[in-house]
Design an enzyme around this catalytic site. Structure first.
Site, mmCIF file in Angstrom:
data_model
loop_
_atom_site.group_PDB
_atom_site.id
_atom_site.type_symbol
_atom_site.label_atom_id
_atom_site.label_comp_id
_atom_site.label_asym_id
_atom_site.label_seq_id
_atom_site.Cartn_x
_atom_site.Cartn_y
_atom_site.Cartn_z
ATOM 1 N N SER A 44 45.209 46.324 -59.880
ATOM 2 C CA SER A 44 44.354 45.137 -59.947
ATOM 3 C C SER A 44 43.963 44.857 -61.388
ATOM 4 C CB SER A 44 43.086 45.335 -59.095
ATOM 5 O OG SER A 44 42.174 46.189 -59.767
ATOM 6 N N SER A 46 40.896 44.475 -62.685
ATOM 7 C CA SER A 46 39.475 44.683 -62.957
ATOM 8 C C SER A 46 39.210 45.348 -64.303
ATOM 9 C CB SER A 46 38.836 45.531 -61.848
ATOM 10 O OG SER A 46 39.321 46.858 -61.882
ATOM 11 N N LYS A 107 37.418 52.760 -63.394
ATOM 12 C CA LYS A 107 36.426 51.941 -64.092
ATOM 13 C C LYS A 107 35.959 52.701 -65.333
ATOM 14 C CE LYS A 107 36.304 49.070 -60.516
ATOM 15 N NZ LYS A 107 36.888 47.703 -60.573
ATOM 16 N N SER A 203 35.385 42.211 -61.194
ATOM 17 C CA SER A 203 35.426 43.651 -60.960
ATOM 18 C C SER A 203 34.442 44.032 -59.868
ATOM 19 C CB SER A 203 35.084 44.405 -62.255
ATOM 20 O OG SER A 203 34.990 45.795 -62.008
#
Length: 259
Positions: A44, A46, A107, A203
């Site tokens: 993804s 994010s 993250k 995100s």
């Protein structure tokens, strides 16, 4: 009297030696994967522009020690961590989603245990102090749906943030006044961490659905990109046109350290 050779015996011995080498190599690769470095891919956007869809990277399991999530199938053989080393603010880390521990997320560590985290007008505040945020440039990207039926050019503003420890990295801002640009104050509980994506308006992270991440859920720290391919762009229909594959590879991202 001349000595002959048994070609069948030699061939059998050769195959056995080859099989032995293959088994040893597989065993070494398994040990490395289980205890030291595990490959992950980015599915993804994010973490754009730090990490792009189609990046493949190695994650160091040594960085934080071992929990049950460090091992295949997450065997419930012990709790907590062994050889533990706490994540540092600014680390890009892979962890198991607290709400569904079968899912891996990646993250950046923004909040440590005991910190107060807040977003105000798109600016990150840590313990009441604004994190410096300086405009750098524009980040242009083609974004498509999963079947490449609808694609559009997207232009982000890219900023450089500097954490209290002096760590610098870039974040993207798509729109002012976005959903996550203003939040309440988050007080990070003991033994937990506050995680945010660098693509701040796109995100799912600790500001919303992810919540605080327990130390036990950490798998490791992202270290280096070893492969990258533009699988999220309309030209990258790689399974239909193999002759285009070399052109889809992002050669410039190979062996980039994750910062």
């Amino acid at each position: 009297m001349s000595l002959g050779t048994n070609s069948k015996a030699d061939a059998g011995s050769g195959w056995a030696e080859t099989a032995k080498i293959v088994v040893q190599a597989l065993a070494i690769a398994m040990v490395v994967r289980v205890f030291f470095y595990q490959p992950f891919n980015i599915p993804s956007g994010s973490m754009k522009s730090t990490l792009l869809i189609g990046d493949y990277l190695f994650v160091s399991k040594l960085s934080y020690g071992y929990s049950r999530f460090s091992f295949p199938f997450s065997p419930d053989i012990f709790s907590g961590r062994v050889f533990a080393s706490e994540p540092k603010r600014g680390d890009v880390a892979v962890f198991r989603l607290p709400q569904d521990e079968s899912i891996d997320y990646i993250k950046r560590v923004v909040g440590l245990p005991g910190d107060e985290i807040q977003m105000k007008s798109g600016v990150l505040y840590i313990n009441g102090t604004a994190v410096p945020k300086v405009y750098k440039d524009e980040f242009k990207n083609i974004e498509c749906d999963r079947y490449f039926r609808h694609c559009r050019d997207v232009v982000y503003k890219r900023y450089e943030e500097t954490l209290p420890e002096g760590i610098k990295y870039t974040v993207l801002d798509l729109e002012q006044g976005g959903e996550f640009d203003d939040t309440d104050v988050f007080k990070v509980p003991a033994g937990h961490y506050f995680m945010m994506g660098d693509n701040r308006d796109n995100s799912s992270d600790s500001r919303a659905t992810v919540g605080y991440v327990p130390f036990e859920n950490f798998i490791g720290r992202a270290e280096i990109i070893f492969f990258s391919a533009a699988v999220d762009e309309p030209e990258a229909m790689r399974w239909l046109s193999p002759w285009t594959w070399p052109f889809d590879i992002r050669w410039s991202r190979f062996f980039n350290l994750v910062r």
